[in-house]
Design a protein around this motif. Sequence first.
Motif, short mmCIF file in Angstrom:
data_model
loop_
_atom_site.label_atom_id
_atom_site.label_comp_id
_atom_site.label_asym_id
_atom_site.label_seq_id
_atom_site.Cartn_x
_atom_site.Cartn_y
_atom_site.Cartn_z
N VAL A 54 0.83 -1.21 0.00
CA VAL A 54 0.00 0.00 0.00
C VAL A 54 0.86 1.26 0.00
CG1 VAL A 54 -1.68 1.34 1.33
CG2 VAL A 54 -1.97 -1.15 1.10
N SER A 55 1.90 1.27 0.83
CA SER A 55 2.72 2.47 0.97
C SER A 55 3.51 2.78 -0.30
CB SER A 55 3.69 2.32 2.15
OG SER A 55 4.65 1.29 1.90
N LEU A 56 3.78 1.75 -1.10
CA LEU A 56 4.51 1.94 -2.36
C LEU A 56 3.62 2.39 -3.51
CD1 LEU A 56 6.92 -1.12 -2.15
CD2 LEU A 56 7.58 1.29 -2.06
N GLY A 57 2.32 2.51 -3.24
CA GLY A 57 1.40 2.97 -4.26
C GLY A 57 0.42 1.94 -4.75
N GLY A 58 0.44 0.76 -4.13
CA GLY A 58 -0.50 -0.28 -4.51
C GLY A 58 -0.01 -1.16 -5.64
N THR A 59 -0.84 -2.07 -6.07
CA THR A 59 -0.42 -3.09 -7.03
C THR A 59 -0.37 -2.59 -8.48
OG1 THR A 59 -2.72 -3.87 -7.24
CG2 THR A 59 -1.32 -4.95 -5.59
N SER A 60 -0.83 -1.36 -8.72
CA SER A 60 -0.81 -0.84 -10.09
C SER A 60 0.54 -0.26 -10.49
CB SER A 60 -1.89 0.23 -10.26
OG SER A 60 -1.64 1.35 -9.43
N VAL A 61 1.43 -0.10 -9.52
CA VAL A 61 2.76 0.42 -9.83
C VAL A 61 3.79 -0.70 -9.70
CG1 VAL A 61 2.12 2.74 -9.07
CG2 VAL A 61 3.23 1.18 -7.46
N LYS A 62 4.89 -0.57 -10.39
CA LYS A 62 5.89 -1.64 -10.44
C LYS A 62 6.38 -2.02 -9.05
CE LYS A 62 10.46 -2.72 -12.37
NZ LYS A 62 11.58 -2.22 -13.21
N GLU A 63 6.70 -1.01 -8.24
CA GLU A 63 7.25 -1.29 -6.90
C GLU A 63 6.23 -2.01 -6.02
OE1 GLU A 63 9.37 2.00 -8.84
OE2 GLU A 63 7.25 1.63 -8.41
N GLY A 64 4.98 -1.58 -6.11
CA GLY A 64 3.94 -2.23 -5.33
C GLY A 64 3.70 -3.66 -5.77
N TRP A 65 3.73 -3.90 -7.08
CA TRP A 65 3.56 -5.26 -7.60
C TRP A 65 4.71 -6.16 -7.16
CZ3 TRP A 65 -0.70 -7.13 -10.07
CH2 TRP A 65 -0.59 -8.41 -10.63
N GLN A 66 5.92 -5.63 -7.19
CA GLN A 66 7.06 -6.41 -6.72
C GLN A 66 6.95 -6.73 -5.24
OE1 GLN A 66 10.25 -3.80 -7.98
NE2 GLN A 66 10.52 -4.87 -9.94
N ALA A 67 6.43 -5.79 -4.46
CA ALA A 67 6.23 -6.03 -3.02
C ALA A 67 5.16 -7.10 -2.81
CB ALA A 67 5.83 -4.73 -2.33
N LEU A 68 4.14 -7.12 -3.67
CA LEU A 68 3.11 -8.16 -3.60
C LEU A 68 3.74 -9.53 -3.85
CD1 LEU A 68 -0.11 -8.66 -3.59
CD2 LEU A 68 0.15 -8.74 -6.07
N GLU A 69 4.59 -9.63 -4.85
CA GLU A 69 5.25 -10.89 -5.16
C GLU A 69 6.18 -11.32 -4.02
OE1 GLU A 69 5.43 -10.70 -10.05
OE2 GLU A 69 7.03 -9.73 -8.87
N GLN A 70 6.84 -10.36 -3.39
CA GLN A 70 7.71 -10.69 -2.26
C GLN A 70 6.89 -11.19 -1.07
OE1 GLN A 70 11.20 -10.71 -2.07
NE2 GLN A 70 10.65 -11.80 -0.19
N LEU A 71 5.74 -10.57 -0.85
CA LEU A 71 4.87 -11.03 0.23
C LEU A 71 4.43 -12.47 -0.02
CD1 LEU A 71 3.17 -10.66 2.75
CD2 LEU A 71 1.45 -9.47 1.35
N ASP A 72 4.13 -12.80 -1.25
CA ASP A 72 3.75 -14.17 -1.58
C ASP A 72 4.88 -15.13 -1.23
OD1 ASP A 72 2.12 -16.23 -2.70
OD2 ASP A 72 3.30 -16.12 -4.55
N ARG A 73 6.10 -14.78 -1.60
CA ARG A 73 7.24 -15.65 -1.28
C ARG A 73 7.42 -15.79 0.23
NH1 ARG A 73 9.31 -12.91 -5.92
NH2 ARG A 73 10.27 -11.29 -4.64
N ASP A 74 7.24 -14.70 0.96
CA ASP A 74 7.42 -14.73 2.41
C ASP A 74 6.37 -15.62 3.09
OD1 ASP A 74 9.56 -13.02 2.15
OD2 ASP A 74 8.41 -11.21 2.66
#
Length: 327
Positions: free
Chosen positions: A269-289
């Motif tokens: 959320v803080s990176l701008g949500g899933t519509s931005v590259k950084e937010g999408w990458q954070a989503l993928e990292q959360l999945d791995r974690d």
Amino acid sequence: MLKLMNAQACMEQLSAYASSALIDEAELTPKPGLVDLQSNGAHDDLNVELMRRSAFALQPTFAKMAEAAYGSKPSMQLRERLAAIGRDGERIMLEATGGVNTHRGAIWALGLLTAAAAIAECGDPDFLIGFNPPPLQAGFQSGGVETPPDSPMFSHAERVRCPADIARIAGAIACYPDRFAPASNTHGQQVQRQFGAAGARGEACQGFPHVLRLGLPALLDARSRGLSETCARLDSLMHMMSHLEDTCLLYRGGRYALHTARQGARNVVSLGGTSVKEGWQALEQLDRDLLAQHASPGGSADLLAAVLFLDRIKGGSRLSTRQSGKG
């Protein structure tokens, strides 16, 4: 609202909405730690086809709940009737899935909301004047993030008023006891005793605060900014995950798994949500974690289905997540 003519039309429409909400939640991709079109998440016994089969099998259960509530008001008798239908629905679910629990939590949440929507469709909501849900418990208050004044929770408050009435009716029903509830020791009950979490019943009795204050407003906010339906729904999920004291996570991995999910969702959320590259990458990292901890935020998934159900009632997008991509 639904503007339906009779009880039959009401039960058919609401049950279709509930079943569709479960399918839309299951098919939303990618979801950290959860079953989706690409992965079984942290589950060894679940897959998306099983989730679809369960959702279709439960549609008659939701229809019966709507029928039972239509023309009624919240009462202990209605609460007990819905609980009996829900227990029968669990049996149907397990028969359809070969004994796998796919949607027990969703039967509770969507069952209450389906019944509440049926009441709201034909009833006078004046009885809600005297209904005051319990104060929000730690699971919502201790999210660790102050709500900024420009949050979608505020900017879309007017647009969630109709769903809020339905959620309040559901809360009024949930607060009644069920004298016929069988003795059980579910995973959720174990976690509630161990960690003091509010759990699914606490969420319902409070009028679904994570749905109304986080999930649904975030969905509406994302759409208003022109984001794809996939990103809007993922952002809704992230907003709820960032605060919810998810008992599924607590059962599977304790406080550490809960912290991982909350912090990871806040990062998205803080990176701008899933519509931005950084937010999408954070989503993928959360999945791995979460996969590394074999942890799945099933409680958050149930609430996302609740968001999508209420969104359908208020006339939101019918766009399938499969029809729109990231960005």
